[in-house]
Design an enzyme around this catalytic site. Structure first.
Site, PDB file in Angstrom:
ATOM      1  N   CYS A  37      35.294  28.472  43.902  1.00 17.69           N
ATOM      2  CA  CYS A  37      36.311  29.312  44.558  1.00 17.69           C
ATOM      3  C   CYS A  37      35.650  30.484  45.289  1.00 17.69           C
ATOM      4  O   CYS A  37      36.030  30.821  46.408  1.00 17.69           O
ATOM      5  CB  CYS A  37      37.290  29.904  43.543  1.00 17.69           C
ATOM      6  SG  CYS A  37      37.845  28.769  42.284  1.00 17.69           S
ATOM      7  N   ASP A  38      34.672  31.130  44.667  1.00 18.24           N
ATOM      8  CA  ASP A  38      34.180  32.416  45.168  1.00 18.24           C
ATOM      9  C   ASP A  38      32.722  32.409  45.630  1.00 18.24           C
ATOM     10  O   ASP A  38      32.260  33.383  46.225  1.00 18.24           O
ATOM     11  CB  ASP A  38      34.311  33.477  44.052  1.00 18.24           C
ATOM     12  CG  ASP A  38      35.741  33.593  43.547  1.00 18.24           C
ATOM     13  OD1 ASP A  38      36.661  33.449  44.366  1.00 18.24           O
ATOM     14  OD2 ASP A  38      35.925  33.808  42.341  1.00 18.24           O
ATOM     15  N   CYS A  85      34.735  31.181  38.694  1.00 14.15           N
ATOM     16  CA  CYS A  85      34.787  29.921  39.449  1.00 14.15           C
ATOM     17  C   CYS A  85      33.869  29.973  40.663  1.00 14.15           C
ATOM     18  O   CYS A  85      34.191  30.609  41.672  1.00 14.15           O
ATOM     19  CB  CYS A  85      36.231  29.664  39.884  1.00 14.15           C
ATOM     20  SG  CYS A  85      36.409  28.267  40.990  1.00 14.15           S
TER      21      CYS A  85
END
Ligand code: NAP
Length: 299
Positions: free
Chosen positions: A135-136, A132
């Site tokens: 997200c990261d 993701c």
């Protein structure tokens, strides 16, 4: 045991919409979600094809849908459905928090990220291997990263990471992308490097990812990277449905008719877990149809 007319399992766009349509049809409806609402749409960096929104972050759209449907239906987050069984013309839904009786169920359990299945993938998950970018991605600002895959998701992730300032290489196993033309043009314009006809053989590092070994038409090479974003499609979360006896296709997706009915009476399915065109707009539409079918069958 609490009694409901309709229980919706999973609060992605399909499940949330089903919940709203259920209540608005007059059904006593509850939505159960093992994590947080939104499903994988939370991870979409940008959605540009949901009508009415020029451009919206996946998480923003999911939270707008949640805010809207919550005016009608209760979504119980962090409550995992463990079993659904038939009992004297009703269904009993057992979760990690309790049990419910219901007359009908909609399965909108979505999909999960497919894994590469290569050496180093599990070892470095969360230490440079990610599924993701939204997200990261932030942790890899200004660093070299690679994205694996050639579909819409991989291209979107590559564009997102490039925009963050990462130096991105897209690794694809064929010589053409599956992603829509519009995204392919954006990728070209952004100047993302593409390694065609290449597969990841191994992910290497010490405490964190340092490189990947690529096989390009039988020729091996090593690419230095700080992060590897795996974006090679999804697999359906259909195990619970399978246990109930719901029919699945050869790839594990739930088979439904046009009214979102499955092979089991008063069991419906909607959204990504049914395969086909996986878009938020389709998931919402299927959720609405499933709830209206349940309403018609329960009359
Ligand atoms: P996808 O369309 O199934 O694409 C998966 C990609 O990964 C393909 O390019 C495939 O290669 C590659 N792949 C699969 N297994 C692999 C493996 N073991 N090793 C290396 N590469 C592998 O999946 P997706 O991109 O996640 O999209 C899923 C659905 O969501 C699609 O329907 C898509 O249209 C939709 N979506 C749409 C948008 C949008 O902006 N409209 C954004 C995200 C997702 P091959 O091409 O060789 O098969």
């Amino acid at each position: 045991m609490v009694g409901e007319d309709l229980i919706v399992v999973g609060a992605g766009p399909a499940g949330m919409t089903a919940g709203m349509y259920g209540v608005r049809s007059g059904l006593k409806t509850l939505v159960l979600e093992k994590g947080i609402s939104g499903g994988l749409s939370n991870e979409a960096p940008e959605i540009e094809n949901y009508p009415g929104f020029d451009r919206v972050g996946g998480m923003e759209l999911a939270s707008k849908i949640k805010e809207h449907v919550s005016r009608y239906v209760e979504i119980r987050e962090l409550e995992k459905v463990e079993a659904i069984e038939e009992s004297s013309n009703e269904l009993v839904v057992t979760t990690d928090k309790g049990s419910y009786r219901t007359r009908a169920v909609i399965m909108s359990t979505g999909t999960r990220h497919r894994r590469l299945g290569v050496k180093g993938e599990s070892e470095f998950a969360g230490k440079g291997v990610s599924y993701c970018a939204t997200c990261d991605g932030f942790f890899f600002k200004n660093k070299p990263v690679a994205v694996v895959g050639g579909g819409d998701s991989a291209v979107r992730e590559a564009l997102y990471l490039q925009k963050l300032g990462c130096r991105v290489t897209l690794i694809h196993r064929r010589d053409e992308l599956r992603a829509e033309r519009y995204l392919q043009r954006k990728l070209e314009d952004a100047g993302v490097t593409i390694r065609w006809n290449s597969v990841v053989k191994e992910i290497k590092g010490d405490k964190v990812v340092k490189s990947v070994i690529l096989d390009s038409n039988g020729v091996e090479s090593e690419l230095s990277i700080a992060g590897l974003f795996v974006s090679i499609g999804e697999e359906p979360n259909s195990e619970l449905a399978a246990k109930m006896g719901v029919a699945l296709d050869a790839n594990g997706y739930i088979i439904t008719d046009k009214s979102q009915r499955t092979n089991l009476k008063r069991v419906y399915a909607a959204g990504d877990v049914t395969g086909g065109v996986r878009q938020v707009v389709v998931a919402c539409a299927e959720g609405a149809i499933a709830a209206l079918s349940a309403y018609n069958d329960l009359l």
